[in-house]
Design a protein around this motif. Sequence first.
Motif, PDB file in Angstrom:
ATOM      1  N   ASP A  20       0.809  -1.221   0.000  1.00  0.00           N
ATOM      2  CA  ASP A  20       0.000   0.000   0.000  1.00  0.00           C
ATOM      3  C   ASP A  20       0.838   1.263   0.000  1.00  0.00           C
ATOM      4  O   ASP A  20       0.296   2.352   0.114  1.00  0.00           O
ATOM      5  CB  ASP A  20      -0.911   0.022   1.238  1.00  0.00           C
ATOM      6  CG  ASP A  20      -2.040  -0.989   1.123  1.00  0.00           C
ATOM      7  OD1 ASP A  20      -2.366  -1.376  -0.019  1.00  0.00           O
ATOM      8  OD2 ASP A  20      -2.581  -1.387   2.167  1.00  0.00           O
ATOM      9  N   LEU A  21       2.144   1.126  -0.078  1.00  0.00           N
ATOM     10  CA  LEU A  21       2.945   2.341  -0.006  1.00  0.00           C
ATOM     11  C   LEU A  21       3.679   2.600  -1.309  1.00  0.00           C
ATOM     12  O   LEU A  21       3.898   1.705  -2.111  1.00  0.00           O
ATOM     13  CB  LEU A  21       3.920   2.290   1.176  1.00  0.00           C
ATOM     14  CG  LEU A  21       4.962   1.178   1.213  1.00  0.00           C
ATOM     15  CD1 LEU A  21       6.248   1.636   0.563  1.00  0.00           C
ATOM     16  CD2 LEU A  21       5.249   0.821   2.656  1.00  0.00           C
ATOM     17  N   GLN A  22       4.009   3.855  -1.499  1.00  0.00           N
ATOM     18  CA  GLN A  22       4.845   4.265  -2.628  1.00  0.00           C
ATOM     19  C   GLN A  22       6.136   4.792  -2.029  1.00  0.00           C
ATOM     20  O   GLN A  22       6.127   5.428  -0.973  1.00  0.00           O
ATOM     21  CB  GLN A  22       4.168   5.369  -3.430  1.00  0.00           C
ATOM     22  CG  GLN A  22       2.906   4.915  -4.131  1.00  0.00           C
ATOM     23  CD  GLN A  22       2.258   6.072  -4.863  1.00  0.00           C
ATOM     24  OE1 GLN A  22       1.991   7.119  -4.287  1.00  0.00           O
ATOM     25  NE2 GLN A  22       2.003   5.897  -6.135  1.00  0.00           N
ATOM     26  N   TYR A  23       7.241   4.531  -2.713  1.00  0.00           N
ATOM     27  CA  TYR A  23       8.524   4.963  -2.172  1.00  0.00           C
ATOM     28  C   TYR A  23       9.505   5.197  -3.305  1.00  0.00           C
ATOM     29  O   TYR A  23       9.330   4.732  -4.429  1.00  0.00           O
ATOM     30  CB  TYR A  23       9.078   3.913  -1.205  1.00  0.00           C
ATOM     31  CG  TYR A  23       9.534   2.642  -1.894  1.00  0.00           C
ATOM     32  CD1 TYR A  23      10.866   2.459  -2.236  1.00  0.00           C
ATOM     33  CD2 TYR A  23       8.620   1.648  -2.234  1.00  0.00           C
ATOM     34  CE1 TYR A  23      11.286   1.313  -2.895  1.00  0.00           C
ATOM     35  CE2 TYR A  23       9.033   0.492  -2.889  1.00  0.00           C
ATOM     36  CZ  TYR A  23      10.356   0.338  -3.208  1.00  0.00           C
ATOM     37  OH  TYR A  23      10.767  -0.791  -3.865  1.00  0.00           O
ATOM     38  N   VAL A  24      10.548   5.933  -2.968  1.00  0.00           N
ATOM     39  CA  VAL A  24      11.668   6.099  -3.885  1.00  0.00           C
ATOM     40  C   VAL A  24      12.935   6.110  -3.030  1.00  0.00           C
ATOM     41  O   VAL A  24      12.969   6.720  -1.965  1.00  0.00           O
ATOM     42  CB  VAL A  24      11.521   7.387  -4.738  1.00  0.00           C
ATOM     43  CG1 VAL A  24      11.365   8.617  -3.871  1.00  0.00           C
ATOM     44  CG2 VAL A  24      12.695   7.550  -5.691  1.00  0.00           C
ATOM     45  N   CYS A  25      13.943   5.357  -3.463  1.00  0.00           N
ATOM     46  CA  CYS A  25      15.217   5.303  -2.741  1.00  0.00           C
ATOM     47  C   CYS A  25      16.334   5.729  -3.686  1.00  0.00           C
ATOM     48  O   CYS A  25      16.295   5.441  -4.877  1.00  0.00           O
ATOM     49  CB  CYS A  25      15.512   3.898  -2.231  1.00  0.00           C
ATOM     50  SG  CYS A  25      14.336   3.294  -1.012  1.00  0.00           S
ATOM     51  N   GLY A  26      17.316   6.403  -3.150  1.00  0.00           N
ATOM     52  CA  GLY A  26      18.458   6.831  -3.960  1.00  0.00           C
ATOM     53  C   GLY A  26      19.426   7.599  -3.090  1.00  0.00           C
ATOM     54  O   GLY A  26      19.593   7.296  -1.915  1.00  0.00           O
ATOM     55  N   GLY A  27      20.039   8.596  -3.682  1.00  0.00           N
ATOM     56  CA  GLY A  27      20.980   9.410  -2.932  1.00  0.00           C
ATOM     57  C   GLY A  27      22.416   9.006  -3.129  1.00  0.00           C
ATOM     58  O   GLY A  27      23.283   9.373  -2.349  1.00  0.00           O
ATOM     59  N   TYR A  56      27.313   6.315   4.060  1.00  0.00           N
ATOM     60  CA  TYR A  56      25.991   5.921   3.589  1.00  0.00           C
ATOM     61  C   TYR A  56      25.915   4.428   3.312  1.00  0.00           C
ATOM     62  O   TYR A  56      26.885   3.809   2.892  1.00  0.00           O
ATOM     63  CB  TYR A  56      25.638   6.676   2.299  1.00  0.00           C
ATOM     64  CG  TYR A  56      25.202   8.094   2.528  1.00  0.00           C
ATOM     65  CD1 TYR A  56      24.474   8.456   3.650  1.00  0.00           C
ATOM     66  CD2 TYR A  56      25.503   9.069   1.586  1.00  0.00           C
ATOM     67  CE1 TYR A  56      24.053   9.757   3.847  1.00  0.00           C
ATOM     68  CE2 TYR A  56      25.092  10.387   1.769  1.00  0.00           C
ATOM     69  CZ  TYR A  56      24.360  10.715   2.906  1.00  0.00           C
ATOM     70  OH  TYR A  56      23.943  12.007   3.080  1.00  0.00           O
ATOM     71  N   LEU A  57      24.733   3.851   3.529  1.00  0.00           N
ATOM     72  CA  LEU A  57      24.496   2.436   3.275  1.00  0.00           C
ATOM     73  C   LEU A  57      23.362   2.255   2.278  1.00  0.00           C
ATOM     74  O   LEU A  57      22.434   3.062   2.241  1.00  0.00           O
ATOM     75  CB  LEU A  57      24.089   1.719   4.572  1.00  0.00           C
ATOM     76  CG  LEU A  57      25.167   1.489   5.619  1.00  0.00           C
ATOM     77  CD1 LEU A  57      24.547   0.897   6.881  1.00  0.00           C
ATOM     78  CD2 LEU A  57      26.247   0.557   5.087  1.00  0.00           C
ATOM     79  N   ALA A  58      23.430   1.174   1.508  1.00  0.00           N
ATOM     80  CA  ALA A  58      22.336   0.789   0.622  1.00  0.00           C
ATOM     81  C   ALA A  58      22.073  -0.702   0.855  1.00  0.00           C
ATOM     82  O   ALA A  58      22.707  -1.316   1.708  1.00  0.00           O
ATOM     83  CB  ALA A  58      22.685   1.068  -0.833  1.00  0.00           C
ATOM     84  N   GLN A  78      17.627   0.800  -2.272  1.00  0.00           N
ATOM     85  CA  GLN A  78      18.750   0.772  -3.223  1.00  0.00           C
ATOM     86  C   GLN A  78      19.679   1.963  -3.048  1.00  0.00           C
ATOM     87  O   GLN A  78      20.617   2.138  -3.815  1.00  0.00           O
ATOM     88  CB  GLN A  78      18.206   0.746  -4.657  1.00  0.00           C
ATOM     89  CG  GLN A  78      17.438  -0.525  -4.995  1.00  0.00           C
ATOM     90  CD  GLN A  78      18.307  -1.772  -4.882  1.00  0.00           C
ATOM     91  OE1 GLN A  78      19.504  -1.740  -5.101  1.00  0.00           O
ATOM     92  NE2 GLN A  78      17.692  -2.882  -4.514  1.00  0.00           N
ATOM     93  N   GLY A  79      19.403   2.774  -2.049  1.00  0.00           N
ATOM     94  CA  GLY A  79      20.267   3.917  -1.771  1.00  0.00           C
ATOM     95  C   GLY A  79      20.108   4.306  -0.317  1.00  0.00           C
ATOM     96  O   GLY A  79      19.253   3.770   0.384  1.00  0.00           O
ATOM     97  N   PRO A  80      20.914   5.248   0.158  1.00  0.00           N
ATOM     98  CA  PRO A  80      20.914   5.616   1.574  1.00  0.00           C
ATOM     99  C   PRO A  80      19.733   6.492   2.000  1.00  0.00           C
ATOM    100  O   PRO A  80      19.503   6.665   3.187  1.00  0.00           O
ATOM    101  CB  PRO A  80      22.229   6.374   1.733  1.00  0.00           C
ATOM    102  CG  PRO A  80      22.508   6.923   0.376  1.00  0.00           C
ATOM    103  CD  PRO A  80      21.979   5.909  -0.593  1.00  0.00           C
ATOM    104  N   VAL A  81      18.995   7.030   1.036  1.00  0.00           N
ATOM    105  CA  VAL A  81      17.850   7.885   1.361  1.00  0.00           C
ATOM    106  C   VAL A  81      16.604   7.285   0.718  1.00  0.00           C
ATOM    107  O   VAL A  81      16.599   7.002  -0.476  1.00  0.00           O
ATOM    108  CB  VAL A  81      18.047   9.329   0.823  1.00  0.00           C
ATOM    109  CG1 VAL A  81      16.849  10.208   1.181  1.00  0.00           C
ATOM    110  CG2 VAL A  81      19.337   9.941   1.343  1.00  0.00           C
ATOM    111  N   CYS A  82      15.564   7.073   1.515  1.00  0.00           N
ATOM    112  CA  CYS A  82      14.279   6.607   0.979  1.00  0.00           C
ATOM    113  C   CYS A  82      13.198   7.596   1.371  1.00  0.00           C
ATOM    114  O   CYS A  82      13.121   8.012   2.527  1.00  0.00           O
ATOM    115  CB  CYS A  82      13.908   5.231   1.519  1.00  0.00           C
ATOM    116  SG  CYS A  82      14.934   3.912   0.868  1.00  0.00           S
ATOM    117  N   LEU A  83      12.390   7.980   0.403  1.00  0.00           N
ATOM    118  CA  LEU A  83      11.249   8.856   0.635  1.00  0.00           C
ATOM    119  C   LEU A  83      10.009   7.990   0.493  1.00  0.00           C
ATOM    120  O   LEU A  83       9.852   7.298  -0.512  1.00  0.00           O
ATOM    121  CB  LEU A  83      11.237   9.989  -0.396  1.00  0.00           C
ATOM    122  CG  LEU A  83      12.540  10.783  -0.500  1.00  0.00           C
ATOM    123  CD1 LEU A  83      12.438  11.823  -1.600  1.00  0.00           C
ATOM    124  CD2 LEU A  83      12.909  11.426   0.827  1.00  0.00           C
TER     125      LEU A  83
END
Length: 123
Positions: A20-27, A56-58, A78-83
């Motif tokens: 039920d969630l939407q997300y984006v990871c990167g950074g 940073y970790l992924a 897939q990246g250290p920042v997820c929104l």
Amino acid sequence: ALLSATGAHAQHPALQKAGDLQYVCGGIGIDESTAMRAAMKDYPLSLLFATQSGDYLAKIQVVIEGEKGAQVGQFEAQGPVCLVRLDAGRYTVKASAEGGKTIEHSVEVVPAGTPGKSLDYRF
């Protein structure tokens, strides 16, 4: 439109769905990192993954559960920042690094239009 232009030309990665969630990871890289940080204000929840020393970790396994322990979604960062885009409510966010360490945070996500929450995970 889900993604608003921030003036920066660097695009952050595409929005993905998990349950039920939407997300984006990167950074990864300075341009993407800047774009992700600029986009934080558009999301109710931000997750940051790093080592104790600040690297940073992924490849972090993330599980998000709702109030009654029901799983809302899970994904690999897939990246250290997820929104993360979630409905308002209380959640438990569990993050597991390679090597098995799991960190758990509880968070109350507030309705859109109010400043989002940021969770910092230090492995």
